[in-house]
Write a protein that holds these residues in place. Structure first.
Motif, PDB file in Angstrom:
ATOM      1  N   SER A  13       0.840  -1.195   0.000  1.00 13.11           N
ATOM      2  CA  SER A  13       0.000   0.000   0.000  1.00 13.11           C
ATOM      3  C   SER A  13       0.868   1.236   0.000  1.00 13.11           C
ATOM      4  CB  SER A  13      -0.919   0.024   1.230  1.00 13.11           C
ATOM      5  OG  SER A  13      -0.165   0.062   2.418  1.00 13.11           O
ATOM      6  N   LEU A  14       0.357   2.306  -0.545  1.00 17.48           N
ATOM      7  CA  LEU A  14       1.058   3.581  -0.491  1.00 17.48           C
ATOM      8  C   LEU A  14       1.051   4.077   0.949  1.00 17.48           C
ATOM      9  CD1 LEU A  14      -0.516   4.944  -3.726  1.00 17.48           C
ATOM     10  CD2 LEU A  14       1.934   4.885  -3.333  1.00 17.48           C
ATOM     11  N   GLY A  15       2.191   4.556   1.389  1.00 13.57           N
ATOM     12  CA  GLY A  15       2.286   5.045   2.762  1.00 13.57           C
ATOM     13  C   GLY A  15       2.881   4.041   3.714  1.00 13.57           C
ATOM     14  N   ALA A  16       2.890   2.753   3.337  1.00 17.02           N
ATOM     15  CA  ALA A  16       3.547   1.753   4.170  1.00 17.02           C
ATOM     16  C   ALA A  16       5.051   1.835   3.942  1.00 17.02           C
ATOM     17  CB  ALA A  16       3.030   0.352   3.835  1.00 17.02           C
ATOM     18  N   TYR A  17       5.828   1.359   4.935  1.00 17.66           N
ATOM     19  CA  TYR A  17       7.278   1.419   4.777  1.00 17.66           C
ATOM     20  C   TYR A  17       7.780   0.106   4.199  1.00 17.66           C
ATOM     21  CZ  TYR A  17      12.190   2.177   5.394  1.00 17.66           C
ATOM     22  OH  TYR A  17      13.534   2.319   5.138  1.00 17.66           O
ATOM     23  N   GLY A  18       8.407   0.177   3.060  1.00 16.52           N
ATOM     24  CA  GLY A  18       8.964  -0.994   2.400  1.00 16.52           C
ATOM     25  C   GLY A  18       9.552  -0.557   1.076  1.00 16.52           C
ATOM     26  N   GLY A  19      10.317  -1.432   0.446  1.00 16.59           N
ATOM     27  CA  GLY A  19      11.003  -1.071  -0.790  1.00 16.59           C
ATOM     28  C   GLY A  19      10.068  -0.674  -1.912  1.00 16.59           C
ATOM     29  N   TYR A  20       9.133  -1.554  -2.247  1.00 14.33           N
ATOM     30  CA  TYR A  20       8.209  -1.253  -3.338  1.00 14.33           C
ATOM     31  C   TYR A  20       7.280  -0.098  -2.986  1.00 14.33           C
ATOM     32  CZ  TYR A  20       9.643  -5.568  -5.673  1.00 14.33           C
ATOM     33  OH  TYR A  20      10.364  -6.543  -6.315  1.00 14.33           O
ATOM     34  N   GLU A  21       6.884  -0.037  -1.722  1.00  7.57           N
ATOM     35  CA  GLU A  21       5.981   1.032  -1.294  1.00  7.57           C
ATOM     36  C   GLU A  21       6.659   2.405  -1.427  1.00  7.57           C
ATOM     37  OE1 GLU A  21       4.594  -2.732  -0.090  1.00  7.57           O
ATOM     38  OE2 GLU A  21       6.524  -1.835   0.408  1.00  7.57           O
ATOM     39  N   THR A  22       7.914   2.472  -1.002  1.00  6.52           N
ATOM     40  CA  THR A  22       8.675   3.726  -1.140  1.00  6.52           C
ATOM     41  C   THR A  22       8.870   4.070  -2.603  1.00  6.52           C
ATOM     42  OG1 THR A  22       9.852   3.288   0.934  1.00  6.52           O
ATOM     43  CG2 THR A  22      10.855   4.875  -0.571  1.00  6.52           C
ATOM     44  N   PHE A  23       9.198   3.060  -3.404  1.00  4.35           N
ATOM     45  CA  PHE A  23       9.419   3.271  -4.835  1.00  4.35           C
ATOM     46  C   PHE A  23       8.173   3.850  -5.507  1.00  4.35           C
ATOM     47  CE2 PHE A  23       8.488   1.172  -8.961  1.00  4.35           C
ATOM     48  CZ  PHE A  23       9.323   1.947  -9.764  1.00  4.35           C
ATOM     49  N   ILE A  24       7.020   3.244  -5.269  1.00  3.13           N
ATOM     50  CA  ILE A  24       5.794   3.712  -5.913  1.00  3.13           C
ATOM     51  C   ILE A  24       5.428   5.105  -5.430  1.00  3.13           C
ATOM     52  CG2 ILE A  24       3.294   3.332  -6.047  1.00  3.13           C
ATOM     53  CD1 ILE A  24       3.831   0.381  -6.274  1.00  3.13           C
ATOM     54  N   ASN A  25       5.633   5.356  -4.148  1.00  5.56           N
ATOM     55  CA  ASN A  25       5.345   6.680  -3.611  1.00  5.56           C
ATOM     56  C   ASN A  25       6.176   7.742  -4.332  1.00  5.56           C
ATOM     57  OD1 ASN A  25       3.811   8.167  -1.573  1.00  5.56           O
ATOM     58  ND2 ASN A  25       5.788   8.625  -0.663  1.00  5.56           N
ATOM     59  N   LYS A  26       7.467   7.462  -4.525  1.00  2.36           N
ATOM     60  CA  LYS A  26       8.348   8.421  -5.187  1.00  2.36           C
ATOM     61  C   LYS A  26       8.055   8.517  -6.683  1.00  2.36           C
ATOM     62  CE  LYS A  26      10.707  10.047  -1.796  1.00  2.36           C
ATOM     63  NZ  LYS A  26      10.574  11.476  -1.426  1.00  2.36           N
ATOM     64  N   LEU A  27       7.815   7.386  -7.317  1.00  4.55           N
ATOM     65  CA  LEU A  27       7.540   7.383  -8.758  1.00  4.55           C
ATOM     66  C   LEU A  27       6.303   8.222  -9.078  1.00  4.55           C
ATOM     67  CD1 LEU A  27       8.591   6.011 -11.427  1.00  4.55           C
ATOM     68  CD2 LEU A  27       6.774   4.321 -11.065  1.00  4.55           C
ATOM     69  N   THR A  28       5.248   8.026  -8.318  1.00  2.82           N
ATOM     70  CA  THR A  28       4.020   8.790  -8.570  1.00  2.82           C
ATOM     71  C   THR A  28       4.192  10.255  -8.177  1.00  2.82           C
ATOM     72  OG1 THR A  28       3.136   8.057  -6.425  1.00  2.82           O
ATOM     73  CG2 THR A  28       2.502   6.790  -8.374  1.00  2.82           C
ATOM     74  N   GLU A  29       4.973  10.509  -7.125  1.00  2.94           N
ATOM     75  CA  GLU A  29       5.229  11.892  -6.728  1.00  2.94           C
ATOM     76  C   GLU A  29       5.970  12.653  -7.828  1.00  2.94           C
ATOM     77  OE1 GLU A  29       8.174  14.335  -3.669  1.00  2.94           O
ATOM     78  OE2 GLU A  29       7.630  12.284  -3.182  1.00  2.94           O
ATOM     79  N   TYR A  30       7.044  12.057  -8.355  1.00  2.51           N
ATOM     80  CA  TYR A  30       7.854  12.746  -9.354  1.00  2.51           C
ATOM     81  C   TYR A  30       7.136  12.880 -10.694  1.00  2.51           C
ATOM     82  CZ  TYR A  30      12.196  13.312  -6.750  1.00  2.51           C
ATOM     83  OH  TYR A  30      13.151  13.735  -5.858  1.00  2.51           O
ATOM     84  N   HIS A  31       6.181  11.985 -10.977  1.00  2.65           N
ATOM     85  CA  HIS A  31       5.490  12.018 -12.267  1.00  2.65           C
ATOM     86  C   HIS A  31       4.066  12.553 -12.168  1.00  2.65           C
ATOM     87  CE1 HIS A  31       8.297   8.626 -13.951  1.00  2.65           C
ATOM     88  NE2 HIS A  31       8.872   9.822 -13.963  1.00  2.65           N
ATOM     89  N   GLN A  32       3.680  13.090 -11.006  1.00  3.11           N
ATOM     90  CA  GLN A  32       2.282  13.463 -10.816  1.00  3.11           C
ATOM     91  C   GLN A  32       1.824  14.568 -11.774  1.00  3.11           C
ATOM     92  OE1 GLN A  32       1.453  15.307  -6.926  1.00  3.11           O
ATOM     93  NE2 GLN A  32       3.667  15.540  -6.654  1.00  3.11           N
ATOM     94  N   ASN A  33       2.754  15.371 -12.287  1.00  2.00           N
ATOM     95  CA  ASN A  33       2.384  16.433 -13.233  1.00  2.00           C
ATOM     96  C   ASN A  33       2.829  16.131 -14.662  1.00  2.00           C
ATOM     97  OD1 ASN A  33       1.249  18.113 -11.180  1.00  2.00           O
ATOM     98  ND2 ASN A  33       3.334  18.643 -10.534  1.00  2.00           N
ATOM     99  N   ASP A  34       3.225  14.871 -14.904  1.00  4.90           N
ATOM    100  CA  ASP A  34       3.627  14.452 -16.246  1.00  4.90           C
ATOM    101  C   ASP A  34       2.389  13.923 -16.974  1.00  4.90           C
ATOM    102  OD1 ASP A  34       4.668  13.301 -18.550  1.00  4.90           O
ATOM    103  OD2 ASP A  34       6.492  12.592 -17.547  1.00  4.90           O
ATOM    104  N   ALA A  35       1.865  14.714 -17.894  1.00  7.70           N
ATOM    105  CA  ALA A  35       0.609  14.370 -18.582  1.00  7.70           C
ATOM    106  C   ALA A  35       0.767  13.174 -19.512  1.00  7.70           C
ATOM    107  CB  ALA A  35       0.101  15.577 -19.379  1.00  7.70           C
ATOM    108  N   ARG A  36       1.999  12.734 -19.733  1.00  7.24           N
ATOM    109  CA  ARG A  36       2.224  11.605 -20.648  1.00  7.24           C
ATOM    110  C   ARG A  36       1.960  10.254 -19.997  1.00  7.24           C
ATOM    111  NH1 ARG A  36       8.345  12.385 -22.006  1.00  7.24           N
ATOM    112  NH2 ARG A  36       8.288  12.567 -19.714  1.00  7.24           N
ATOM    113  N   ILE A  37       1.935  10.205 -18.648  1.00  5.74           N
ATOM    114  CA  ILE A  37       1.824   8.929 -17.940  1.00  5.74           C
ATOM    115  C   ILE A  37       0.664   8.963 -16.954  1.00  5.74           C
ATOM    116  CG2 ILE A  37       3.014   7.258 -16.449  1.00  5.74           C
ATOM    117  CD1 ILE A  37       5.659   8.391 -17.405  1.00  5.74           C
ATOM    118  N   GLN A  38      -0.177   7.940 -16.999  1.00  5.63           N
ATOM    119  CA  GLN A  38      -1.233   7.759 -16.004  1.00  5.63           C
ATOM    120  C   GLN A  38      -0.978   6.458 -15.261  1.00  5.63           C
ATOM    121  OE1 GLN A  38      -4.173   9.611 -14.929  1.00  5.63           O
ATOM    122  NE2 GLN A  38      -3.762   8.071 -13.355  1.00  5.63           N
ATOM    123  N   TYR A  39      -0.733   6.563 -13.947  1.00  8.28           N
ATOM    124  CA  TYR A  39      -0.479   5.371 -13.148  1.00  8.28           C
ATOM    125  C   TYR A  39      -1.774   4.828 -12.545  1.00  8.28           C
ATOM    126  CZ  TYR A  39       4.540   6.227 -13.376  1.00  8.28           C
ATOM    127  OH  TYR A  39       5.829   6.407 -13.813  1.00  8.28           O
TER     128      TYR A  39
END
Length: 408
Positions: A13-39
């Protein structure tokens, strides 16, 4: 403009502490204003590792089972909680079924489904053909060597090894977070893909921050945490990670007990009671006032501050690729003490001090570390942060993921 839809499957889940959770949190954060990608992000709706979206800032709720976070469409998967180790398999299968449902329902063209970890190999022939019929592709992050983890019995290890082989066979691209993992994939699976092809691979590691915590050293939240745990700034060693045998807590605790240091050893983890009892029976560490199990810390700014003020960080992981907790330590802690295996040397190079599992080795390293002068400690800190800036910054990592997804 064409929008690339990317489905992320495998994190709890987003917000949980773990490798994949941290990765997804950062990936969506950095791309949240990139109109080319919808996660689109699968999240556990209940059970171990699930966290309510109410704990996240900036959430737009759609329904009880869907919400938007960082402009990513997040959907919950309900899990029967009596499945034991099979719960993770059930979760991934149901998440992929939901991905296919969303793709059909919304008429999504050329989606990418990015699966993290090799848990559902026996189901992959079906999903590979199903997703290809929908015009999509499957990307895989194989994680580390799940089949080597000490917590599994022989039968489960055999399952993980078979599952890994099938998932590498039935995917379009393997994204390896470690050079060593990429070499392993080719050594073991070249010629074993669909039609006898070699697996397509690329190397994209995890990322980390090098900035300082937003909390000041005198912040009440941090000072209160130290007081509650009986710790003092720069007077404790630290370890952060899952409390499992392959992370070598037994060796670290045994060697710390054998050292002469007067500092504390703070362990931030979600304690596995069965493993804890087993360690106590072997080591009797509870009688050593220096060793403190301090629970979990989900507040990322507080955790960063705790790392910054540690005298040193112990990293005992030996199964897996680029470990997020190691990157975070290199980005925040000056002195880092790493188990001497290829994965860890690949990441830290000469920015850390290495130890081996043989009896007495880490204890000597600790005693020597206590005598280091401030200039030497500062030099290690500069090297560690520079290593992260050069190879593991989130900006760099997220840019490389955007390239991989948009090339589809």
């Amino acid at each position: 403009m064409r929008v690339q839809h990317v489905f992320l499957v495998g994190a709890k889940s987003l917000g949980a502490y773990g490798g994949y959770e941290t990765f997804i949190n950062k990936l969506t954060e950095y791309h949240q204003n990139d109109a080319r990608i919808q996660y689109h992000v699968a999240c556990k709706g209940n059970g171990e590792g699930s966290r309510s979206e109410s704990n996240l800032e900036g959430v737009t709720k759609i329904s009880d089972s869907e919400f938007y976070y960082h402009n990513a469409h997040c959907f919950k998967i309900a899990i029967p909680e009596n499945l034991g180790p099979a719960q993770a398999i059930y979760y991934d299968v149901k998440a992929l079924q939901k991905c296919c449902e969303i793709i059909r329902q919304d008429h999504i063209q050329n989606p990418v489904i990015y699966i993290m970890a090799c848990r559902i190999g026996p189901f992959m022939p079906y999903f590979y053909h199903e997703i290809h019929k929908l015009g999509g592709k499957i990307y895989l992050n194989p994680d580390g060597h799940e089949w080597m983890r000490g917590k599994w019995n022989a039968a489960i290890r055999r399952y993980w090894k078979i599952s890994e082989a099938l998932m590498v066979r039935y995917c379009d691209l393997v994204i390896c977070d470690s050079v060593n993992i990429e070499k392993y994939i080719h050594k073991n699976y070249d010629g074993k893909g669909i039609g006898g092809r070699n697996p397509s691979t690329t190397f994209i590691p995890y990322g980390a921050e090098t900035r300082s915590s937003l909390l000041a050293d005198e912040d009440e939240k941090f000072i209160g945490w130290l007081q509650e745990k009986g710790l003092k700034q720069n007077e404790y060693y630290l370890a952060v990670g899952r409390f499992v045998p392959e992370n070598n807590y037994e060796t670290m605790i045994r060697e710390f007990m054998a050292s002469n240091t007067q500092k504390h050893f703070a362990v931030i983890t979600n304690v596995n009671d069965k493993f804890l009892v087993r360690l106590e029976e072997k080591l009797h560490f509870m009688s050593d006032h220096r060793i403190k199990f301090v629970g979990t810390v989900y507040d990322q700014e507080l955790l960063m501050k705790i790392r910054e003020n540690a005298y040193g960080y112990f990293h005992g992981h030996e199964v897996g690729g680029t470990n997020p907790s190691l990157l975070e330590a290199l980005g925040s802690t000056k002195l880092n003490f790493l188990l001497d295996v290829g994965f860890n040397r690949e990441v830290a190079e000469d920015a850390a001090i290495y130890w081996r599992k043989e009896e007495g080795n880490l204890a000597r390293v600790i005693d020597q570390a206590d005598c280091l002068d401030q200039e030497k400690i500062a030099q290690y800190g500069v090297k560690a942060k520079e290593r992260i800036r050069q190879a593991y910054s989130w900006n760099l990592i997220c840019s490389r993921y955007a390239e991989a997804f948009l090339e589809t």
